[in-house]
Scaffold this motif. Structure first.
Motif, PDB file in Angstrom:
ATOM      1  N   UNK A 106       0.948  -1.387  -0.086  1.00 47.93           N
ATOM      2  CA  UNK A 106      -0.025  -0.026   0.024  1.00 47.93           C
ATOM      3  C   UNK A 106       0.797   1.295   0.160  1.00 47.93           C
ATOM      4  N   UNK A 107       2.183   1.002  -0.333  1.00 47.30           N
ATOM      5  CA  UNK A 107       3.069   2.238  -0.263  1.00 47.30           C
ATOM      6  C   UNK A 107       3.970   2.199  -1.466  1.00 47.30           C
ATOM      7  N   UNK A 108       5.096   1.969  -1.633  1.00 50.62           N
ATOM      8  CA  UNK A 108       5.992   2.232  -2.742  1.00 50.62           C
ATOM      9  C   UNK A 108       6.775   1.077  -3.081  1.00 50.62           C
ATOM     10  N   UNK A 109       6.562  -0.091  -2.563  1.00 52.83           N
ATOM     11  CA  UNK A 109       7.205  -1.449  -2.717  1.00 52.83           C
ATOM     12  C   UNK A 109       6.483  -2.344  -3.752  1.00 52.83           C
ATOM     13  N   UNK A 110       7.371  -2.645  -4.846  1.00 58.05           N
ATOM     14  CA  UNK A 110       6.752  -3.760  -6.085  1.00 58.05           C
ATOM     15  C   UNK A 110       7.722  -4.962  -5.780  1.00 58.05           C
ATOM     16  N   UNK A 111       7.105  -6.046  -5.679  1.00 61.57           N
ATOM     17  CA  UNK A 111       7.997  -7.185  -5.741  1.00 61.57           C
ATOM     18  C   UNK A 111       7.789  -7.920  -6.824  1.00 61.57           C
ATOM     19  N   UNK A 112       8.772  -8.268  -7.448  1.00 60.13           N
ATOM     20  CA  UNK A 112       8.998  -9.084  -8.723  1.00 60.13           C
ATOM     21  C   UNK A 112       9.498 -10.630  -8.394  1.00 60.13           C
ATOM     22  N   UNK A 113       8.753 -11.540  -8.682  1.00 58.15           N
ATOM     23  CA  UNK A 113       9.185 -12.885  -8.485  1.00 58.15           C
ATOM     24  C   UNK A 113       9.530 -13.577  -9.811  1.00 58.15           C
ATOM     25  N   UNK A 114      11.017 -13.681 -10.310  1.00 56.53           N
ATOM     26  CA  UNK A 114      11.091 -14.098 -11.573  1.00 56.53           C
ATOM     27  C   UNK A 114      11.259 -15.887 -11.355  1.00 56.53           C
ATOM     28  N   UNK A 115      10.756 -16.187 -12.344  1.00 54.27           N
ATOM     29  CA  UNK A 115      10.747 -18.005 -12.357  1.00 54.27           C
ATOM     30  C   UNK A 115      11.243 -18.450 -13.811  1.00 54.27           C
ATOM     31  N   UNK A 116      11.701 -19.321 -13.782  1.00 55.96           N
ATOM     32  CA  UNK A 116      12.086 -20.257 -15.033  1.00 55.96           C
ATOM     33  C   UNK A 116      11.786 -21.829 -14.850  1.00 55.96           C
ATOM     34  N   UNK A 117      11.004 -22.273 -15.580  1.00 52.72           N
ATOM     35  CA  UNK A 117      10.716 -23.621 -15.697  1.00 52.72           C
ATOM     36  C   UNK A 117      11.296 -24.386 -16.737  1.00 52.72           C
ATOM     37  N   UNK A 118      11.843 -25.532 -16.701  1.00 51.87           N
ATOM     38  CA  UNK A 118      12.668 -26.140 -17.890  1.00 51.87           C
ATOM     39  C   UNK A 118      11.924 -27.521 -17.905  1.00 51.87           C
ATOM     40  N   UNK A 119      11.279 -27.688 -19.323  1.00 49.91           N
ATOM     41  CA  UNK A 119      10.447 -28.695 -19.327  1.00 49.91           C
ATOM     42  C   UNK A 119      11.292 -29.638 -20.629  1.00 49.91           C
ATOM     43  N   UNK A 120      12.122 -29.151 -21.287  1.00 52.54           N
ATOM     44  CA  UNK A 120      13.249 -29.584 -22.240  1.00 52.54           C
ATOM     45  C   UNK A 120      14.208 -30.761 -21.668  1.00 52.54           C
TER      46      UNK A 120
END
Length: 594
Positions: free
Chosen positions: A188-202
């Motif tokens: 509700x203030x100024x903090x954005x959280x980015x969760x970066x994911x990589x899934x490998x199906x190969x």
């Protein structure tokens, strides 16, 4: 003859102080120059033949060239109409995420106006790549033997608008068996959280390095001063680093601060954009110059091996907002190390923070920061009243021993070392401390400087009115006498921008000097008569709130002196005698000249 020469030198020195102050500050603490072009490859870098334009910085920052401002508005009107955007609708910030490149490049601060005018619109912090006010955050990956998203990748969005409790998920499939995702959440203030994911199906493992960057132009940076830092900032090792500026990065091309990065980004006087890497992960954090006033703060995680059938994640937080000290402190308490020191309080932070707390408390009681500053002055002077009583007692003792001092000076007028020894012996015998009168002034210096820093740095003071024409206590008095209070169409230079508050400061200081017992040395007398008017010019460009503090302090000093004179009648009698002597001397001089 010597007195006249000394007076002439004193006047010359005062003139140099008055007219050379601004030039001297610019010489010793110059504003950041235009950074040199750097050969660092980036999609936002300028064409090779482009030359940097001269930047005129202001205290708060932002574009100052009318042509650039107009271009910025046209660019925003075009770029932000794109349908490939996800809205951000949080209580304190609004804007959008560009699905092309997964950039957060459109942010405004809903509770902070651009100017003191109520219809000026919210402060814009982030602008898209390629606009004159370019400033954005981007999240992505560096890959080894794997196709990764880049600045032209179009992501698919799920959810929106981004708001507290309403995350947005971006996904992209590289067509080779790897799926990339970025989940954004916001508080509700100024903090954005980015969760970066990589899934490998190969079949077979892939190696990737998640990263986050803040990219901005220094053309919108606020003025970098010797007391207030503007530019690259971060927490490295054990403390916040305010020592790097845009020039340093432009010259080096890349700067990697020593120590583990707690957070890294760019600061202006009131605004901050910073990346907070995952605390238990190893990262490379550095600043890069991209050429033509463009700079970047990087957080690049160590390589991660993603085996078949597995998914890995890294979480980075982005702070993009106002440097509200209470908000920064709350983030520090919740795990962002040193975030409460993102404001450049400097050495006097131990004084400035209590002053800010007290001003906020008083503001909560009276609802006006100008009145809060006046009440603060009353509290400070009240606390120092016992010291002032001792000061006046010392002054009375000094008056009592003056006949003996004159006798010693006459007796040893040809032997200055012996004269000083006898005077010091007299002080010791009579129990007089000639420095006692300096103590209240010395005690007020850190308080005065602390209030100066609070008015300059605390966003609580920004655009806060007092009364009548004083609409912003953190800015200089806008009522300039030289242009007839705005009736004439020009703005006086800062050393001649004398306003009503500066005149009141000069008058009240002159009045306090007149009430003090007159100095024995004629040169000191002449200096004291000049000093109020010199300080009137010197202090005119400072924040209105600071002048209100000093004027109030002078008025309280006058009342305090009146009271203490009643307790020490010998001082009052001596002051009246000095006044009579001055008037007689002036009359004799006038008669001699006539």
């Amino acid at each position: 003859m010597n007195n006249q020469r000394n007076l002439f030198l004193a006047v010359v020195l005062c003139g140099l102080l008055l007219f050379g102050w601004e030039a001297g500050m610019k010489w010793f603490y110059p504003a950041p120059a235009v950074p040199a072009k750097e050969k660092v490859e980036t999609s936002a870098a300028p064409a090779p033949g482009d030359e940097p334009a001269k930047i005129k910085r202001t205290r708060e920052g932002g574009l100052t060239d009318p042509a650039a401002e107009a271009l910025e508005q046209r660019d925003l009107a075009t770029v932000l109409k794109s349908p490939q955007r996800v809205r951000i609708a949080a209580p304190e910030i609004a804007g959008s995420i560009d699905l092309v490149g997964a950039r957060i490049d459109d942010l405004t601060l809903t509770t902070h106006r651009q100017t003191v005018e109520k219809n000026s619109g919210p402060v814009r912090l982030f602008s898209p790549s390629g606009t004159p006010a370019q400033h954005f955050a981007q999240f992505g990956w560096i890959g080894t033997g794997v196709k990764v998203p880049d600045g032209n990748t179009v992501w698919q969005a799920t959810g929106g608008p981004l708001a507290p409790g309403k995350p947005v998920m971006l996904t992209w499939d590289n067509g080779q068996g790897q799926r990339f995702g970025i989940e954004f959440t916001i508080d509700d203030k100024y903090l954005i959280t980015a969760k970066q994911t990589v899934a490998n199906l190969a079949p077979g493992a892939v190696v990737v390095r998640p990263y986050a960057v803040i990219n901005r132009t220094s053309a919108t940076a606020s003025l970098d001063q010797w007391t207030i830092h503007s530019g690259p900032v971060g927490y490295f090792g054990t403390g916040v680093d305010f020592g790097t500026d845009y020039d340093d990065i432009a010259e080096a091309g890349r700067i990697t601060p020593e120590g583990k990065a707690g957070w890294i980004g760019f600061t202006d006087i009131y605004w901050l954009s910073a990346l907070v890497p995952q605390s238990n992960a190893e990262v490379d954090a550095d600043f890069r110059g991209l050429g033509k006033d463009l700079f970047r703060a990087d957080v690049i995680y160590d390589p991660l091996t993603v085996t078949t059938g597995r998914q890995i994640a890294r979480t980075t937080q982005l702070f993009a907002g106002a440097k509200e000290s209470a908000v920064l402190s709350s983030y520090a308490e919740n795990g962002i190390t040193g975030f409460d020191n993102a404001i450049d309080w400097g050495w006097f932070g131990i004084i400035e923070k209590p002053i800010l707390w007290l001003l906020r408390t008083l503001y909560g009681l009276v609802g006006n920061f100008g009145l809060a500053i006046i009440l603060l002055t009353l509290i400070v002077r009240g606390a120092m009243f016992p010291i002032a009583q001792k000061q006046f007692a010392s002054m009375a003792a000094m008056r009592a021993v003056q006949p003996k001092m004159k006798a010693i000076q006459e007796r040893y007028k040809d032997d200055k070392p012996r004269q000083q020894q006898e005077i010091m012996a007299l002080y010791k015998t009579e129990g007089v401390n000639p420095l006692a009168g300096c103590l209240p002034i010395l005690l007020q210096i850190p308080i005065f400087f602390g209030l100066y820093k609070v008015l300059m740095l605390a966003i609580d003071m920004r655009h806060k009115p007092f009364a009548l024409w004083i609409r912003d206590l953190s800015a200089p008095d806008p009522a300039h006498i030289l242009n007839l209070f705005g009736l004439l169409p020009f703005t006086p230079p800062s050393f001649l921008a004398i306003g009503v508050l500066a005149v009141l400061l000069g008058i009240t200081m002159w009045a306090t000097f007149r009430l003090n017992p007159q100095a024995m040395d004629p040169i000191q007398q002449q200096m004291f008569s000049i000093m109020p008017w010199v300080l009137m010019f010197v202090m005119a460009p400072f924040a209105a709130g600071l002048l209100i503090y000093w004027i109030t302090s002078n008025i309280l000093t006058l009342a305090q002196q009146k009271y203490l004179y009643s307790k020490h009648p010998q001082l009052r009698a001596q002051a009246d005698k000095d006044k009579t002597n001055r008037e007689r001397a002036a009359a004799r001089d006038a008669k001699a000249k006539g």
